[in-house]
Scaffold this motif. Structure first.
Motif, short mmCIF file in Angstrom:
data_model
loop_
_atom_site.label_atom_id
_atom_site.label_comp_id
_atom_site.label_asym_id
_atom_site.label_seq_id
_atom_site.Cartn_x
_atom_site.Cartn_y
_atom_site.Cartn_z
N LEU A 61 0.86 -1.18 0.00
CA LEU A 61 0.00 0.00 0.00
C LEU A 61 0.89 1.23 0.00
O LEU A 61 2.06 1.17 0.38
N THR A 62 0.34 2.37 -0.42
CA THR A 62 1.08 3.61 -0.34
C THR A 62 0.21 4.67 0.31
O THR A 62 -0.95 4.83 -0.05
N ILE A 63 0.75 5.33 1.31
CA ILE A 63 0.03 6.41 1.96
C ILE A 63 0.91 7.66 1.90
O ILE A 63 1.99 7.68 2.52
N ASN A 64 0.46 8.66 1.16
CA ASN A 64 1.22 9.91 1.00
C ASN A 64 2.68 9.65 0.64
O ASN A 64 3.59 10.25 1.21
N GLY A 65 2.87 8.69 -0.23
CA GLY A 65 4.23 8.41 -0.69
C GLY A 65 5.03 7.49 0.21
O GLY A 65 6.20 7.22 -0.04
N VAL A 66 4.42 7.00 1.30
CA VAL A 66 5.12 6.06 2.18
C VAL A 66 4.60 4.66 1.87
O VAL A 66 3.39 4.44 1.79
N ASP A 67 5.54 3.72 1.70
CA ASP A 67 5.12 2.33 1.46
C ASP A 67 4.72 1.68 2.78
O ASP A 67 5.46 1.76 3.75
N VAL A 68 3.57 1.05 2.76
CA VAL A 68 3.06 0.42 3.97
C VAL A 68 2.61 -0.99 3.64
O VAL A 68 2.00 -1.22 2.60
N SER A 69 2.97 -1.95 4.51
CA SER A 69 2.43 -3.31 4.33
C SER A 69 2.21 -3.95 5.68
O SER A 69 2.88 -3.63 6.67
N PHE A 70 1.22 -4.85 5.75
CA PHE A 70 0.87 -5.56 6.98
C PHE A 70 1.34 -7.02 6.88
O PHE A 70 1.16 -7.65 5.84
#
Lengths: 544, 336
Positions: B80-89
């Motif tokens: 996922l991407t939030i405001n240009g930050v890569d995020v994963s669970f």
């Protein structure tokens, strides 16, 4: 060792007596000789084992783990044995659960045969081979810190349950038996006859009295009974036979070592029943010029009880003596079957030959009818008297508590009105109830508003009353500290408890300066305003 | 990018400035990423919540469907991407739905593991170590005295006591989300097929676990009606630990009080609580698992939070791993 460790873990956390008995009985059933006998000896603290110092264990562990991490862990847990048991690293080559845990026999025998210098390596090897629970049990065993909430008496009761015999039979045999008690277990399992007691100066099961209840006296003929004072010391049996001298409690625990001053004077052949009291020197002189010992309070006696080491000064300040009640063995003659009247005559002759400083006879209280006894009970001539005993003149000395031959009639308890201050949650059946109550009285005048705690009680009320107090505690909680609640207690609000107790001692340990004996709740005074509860001054006037 | 520019502690919780979101905030925020459903990590009142589907379900069960204005599901492993930050669970193995959250930007990757446990648990997905630059670890049991024993042996202890005291109900205190279901599932795995009685507070969560394919076997409410029939002798009753100090517990005759918690390793704790049969079952990593996890992941830096930070930081130092305590407030010790 694994099964033993599990037994200890459960015993420590099981509050109910029946629960503890069941755990021990199951253990005796499941575990073979000699392991179960060694466990029994460990529980009754009869197992003497070369003692290991905690510092040595600490040294072992610090060779194996980072001392900083050890210190942080010890600081967090606050218990050295537990910290070592849990932190001990399991060797890479010894996967946890490997089936080579040492037996109790291995530990006891090896340690017995080992030199002091060898002990650390042995202990380290066993710690490697045990799991955390086993390590804890081992540490408790080798450091001699086996405090698990089981008295020797309870362990004997478990043996009695296990073999379906009367506990007095176990008590009678106990001091003639050797660890690991093979003949005892063989008998209890029905394989052999009851072992003969070959011990010198064995314990003889004690005869106990039942309490007088309302209406009892009307049914009894005063002419059938002798009356004597019930002294407030500890009931003992002093036995000297064939050069062996022993002092037993009424449950057969050997307390000879605590009273060396008294043991010196057991220069007789026989076995007597009496009250152990301590005294202090008075001004009166005996015929031989020594000072008579004057009877001390229960507080004085406590100076001598439950101490591993008794200092010479304590012995000198609080000399012990026996006030004799009865005689079971007169020389080589067992006189227990004789009537009390006859035993009493023997006792009088018997005590004549003993050091009068260390032995006297509990005097009989002459009376013609019960009304006199009622008066004696309410006005005893000495503060160390806690009531009266009534004994049938024709009663044989039999073990246990038969109803009829002997009665005890305790004096009325002291009563005060105190205010509930703290309540603690109970255990077991009572774990959902606030059932342990700390109560206080007013310091100075009530208007100062300061309550000082004077005692704690957790019985004396009915189940229904418990529910009411519990509700009161929950509704009037001021603060919580873990399982304890502080309860609203001021001039306006507060639950007044009528507290009954047997006596009062001075105590440096308590903030109030007094300590109650056997306090219990006798009535709930919902009707009484807190400001009318008693003051510390009232309590202090009750000090002996 | 320096790691503290990517994630930093704030009073509201762990904050990501470039992504403008918080992980497990303790106060309501605009955008929250939630690791798992325990009350100290998952709180109501945030505007937008991103979490696994199961965590979102659990939050809805606990707080009502309106616990947040906007919900977004994070599938495990999905980028996922939030405001240009890569995020994963990624699965954390703590309770059903629990996840670690990986956050990356400009070559810097931080894993906030929330609460985790590496050992197998039949009620949730297994923990996965995720390679990263900074690993944020919990420290609930971060002292070398905490070594949780084998789960099955603990459950056997309970079953043995049940055989030994067949006329007494066995009251098992277990946290309502995760621990309770795990205890029940482990009992089933050990062959205990009898009806297990549960406190009312456990009902919806147990039903939810069932709906997610975790079979819990026959359950019945521990009601007074059942009590009057003498149904609780020889029975296992599971409830939240707080209930056992409560009037609720009075319906059980002469119960054996048990408590399933990592804290039961400490005798004094068991004694203080009046626990007769401690069951050392924890949903947190024990000491060995903490240090093994750090060794496996081999991050260049470790941040240690909620618990006994000092000991774990010390261990990292002795191994030459850069470590520091991360002072986050508002997280509680397990079931205390």
């Amino acid at each position: 060792m694994k099964r033993f460790a599990e037994l200890l873990d459960r015993l420590v956390l099981t509050p109910s007596r029946n629960g503890k008995l069941k755990l021990m009985v199951d253990y005796f059933n499941e575990v073979p000789d000699p392991e179960r006998g060694l466990a029994l000896a460990a529980i009754t603290r009869d197992l003497s084992i070369a003692s290991i110092k905690p510092a040595m264990l600490r040294g072992l562990v610090e060779e194996r783990v980072d001392p900083v991490l050890f210190a942080l862990s010890y600081d967090y847990l606050g218990d050295l044995a537990e910290t070592i048991a849990l932190i001990w690293p399991v060797g890479e080559d010894r996967p946890q659960g490997a089936n080579d845990a040492p037996t109790l026999l291995e530990v006891v025998e090896t340690l017995h045969a080992a030199t002091r210098a060898k002990a650390p390596a042995l202990v380290a090897d066993w710690l490697d081979r045990l799991d955390a629970s086993g390590r804890y049990a081992l540490i408790k065993l080798v450091t001699g810190g086996m405090r698990i909430g089981v008295s020797a008496r309870l362990a004997k009761q478990a043996l009695a349950d296990f073999g379906k015999v009367d506990v007095t039979a176990i008590e009678e045999l106990w001091h003639g038996l050797d660890i690991p008690y093979l003949p005892l277990f063989a008998w209890l399992e029905g394989h052999t006859d009851k072992p003969a007691n070959l011990a010198a100066a064995p314990f003889r099961p004690v005869m106990l009295a039942t309490a007088i209840e309302d209406g009892d006296l009307d049914k009894l003929d005063p002419a059938d009974y002798a009356a004597e004072w019930k002294w407030d010391g500890i009931r003992v049996q002093a036995t000297a036979e064939g050069g062996v001298r022993r002092l037993y409690t009424r449950t057969g625990d050997d307390i000879s070592a605590t009273f060396p001053d008294l043991m010196e004077h057991l220069n007789f052949e026989g076995s007597m029943d009496g009250e152990l009291l301590v005294g202090h020197r008075s001004g009166d002189l005996l015929d031989d010029g020594r000072q008579r010992i004057e009877i001390g309070s229960f507080g004085d006696l406590q100076q001598r009880l439950n101490r591993k080491i008794v200092s010479a000064k304590t012995i000198e300040s609080y000399p012990a003596f026996i006030r004799a009640y009865d005689l079971m063995q007169d020389g080589d003659r067992d006189v227990r079957a004789e009537p009390f009247r006859e035993r009493r005559r023997r006792l009088e002759r018997f005590v004549q030959h003993l050091d009068p400083e260390r032995f006297d006879i509990s005097p009989l209280v002459p009376f013609d009818d019960w009304s006199q006894i009622v008066d004696f009970r309410s006005e005893p001539p000495h503060p160390i008297i806690e009531g009266l005993m009534l004994k049938r003149w024709d009663s044989a000395y039999v073990p246990g508590r038969p109803r009829g031959p002997w009665f005890k009639w305790k004096r009325e308890p002291f009563l005060i009105d105190a205010v509930l201050m703290y309540a603690q949650r109970g255990h077991g059946k009572r774990s959902s109830f606030y059932s342990d109550y700390t109560f206080g009285v007013w310091k100075g005048v009530p208007e100062d508003g300061e309550l000082v705690p004077v005692g704690k009680a957790y019985f004396g009320f009915t189940d229904e009353e418990l529910k009411q107090i519990d509700k009161y505690v929950r509704d009037n909680t001021v603060e919580r500290f873990g399982p304890v609640r502080s309860v609203r207690a001021n001039l306006k609000t507060g639950l007044v408890l009528e507290i009954a107790f047997e006596g009062l001692n001075r105590s440096a340990r308590h903030k109030s300066g007094v300590a109650m004996r056997f306090p219990r709740i006798s009535r709930l005074r919902w009707d009484k305003p807190a400001r009318e509860a008693d003051t510390l001054e009232t309590l202090e006037k009750m000090l002996p | 990018m320096r790691p503290e520019d990517l994630l930093q502690p704030r009073p509201e919780g762990l904050y990501c400035p470039p992504g403008d979101f918080y992980i497990d905030p303790v106060r309501p925020v605009e955008r929250a990423l939630v690791t798992h459903g325990h009350a100290d990590h998952a709180r109501p009142g945030n505007v937008r919540v991103l979490a696994t589907a199961q965590t979102l379900d659990i939050m809805a069960i606990r707080y009502g469907a309106d616990f947040a204005k906007e919900r977004q599901v994070a599938a495990l492993g999905e980028a996922l991407t939030i405001n240009g930050v890569d995020v994963s669970f990624h699965p954390a193995g703590h309770v059903l739905g629990s996840a670690q959250i990986a956050v990356a930007k400009d070559g810097m990757k931080i894993v906030a593991s929330g609460d985790y446990k590496p050992r197998p648990d039949p009620t949730c997905a297994a923990f996965e170590p995720i390679a990263c630059d900074v690993f944020i670890t919990e420290a609930t049991f971060a002292l070398p005295v905490f070594r949780h024993p084998d789960d099955r042996a603990e459950i056997q202890k309970l079953l043995r006591s049940l055989r030994q005291f067949p006329d007494r109900a066995h009251l098992v205190g277990a946290y309502a989300l995760g621990k309770a279901q795990r205890v029940i599932r482990l009992l089933r795995d050990e062959g205990h097929e009898d009806t297990i009685y549960i406190h009312g507070a456990l009902k919806t969560l147990c039903d939810y676990y069932e709906s997610q394919g975790i079979a819990l076997g026959p359950l019945a409410p521990a009601t007074v009606d059942n009590a009057s029939k003498g149904a609780f002798a020889a029975a296992i009753v599971v409830g939240p630990p707080s209930a056992f100090a409560d009037r609720w517990a009075r319906r059980f005759p002469d119960p054996v009080s048990c408590f399933a918690s990592g804290w039961m390793r400490v005798r004094q704790r068991a004694k203080q609580r009046g626990v007769e049969l401690p069951l050392i079952l924890s949903d947190h990593a024990d000491w060995d698992e903490l240090v093994d996890t750090i060794t496996t992941i081999a991050p260049s830096e470790v941040w240690v939070t909620h618990g006994r930070e000092e000991a774990l930081v010390r261990w990292c130092e002795t191994k030459g791993i850069r470590a520091r305590p991360l002072h986050l407030i508002g997280y509680e010790d397990e079931a205390e």
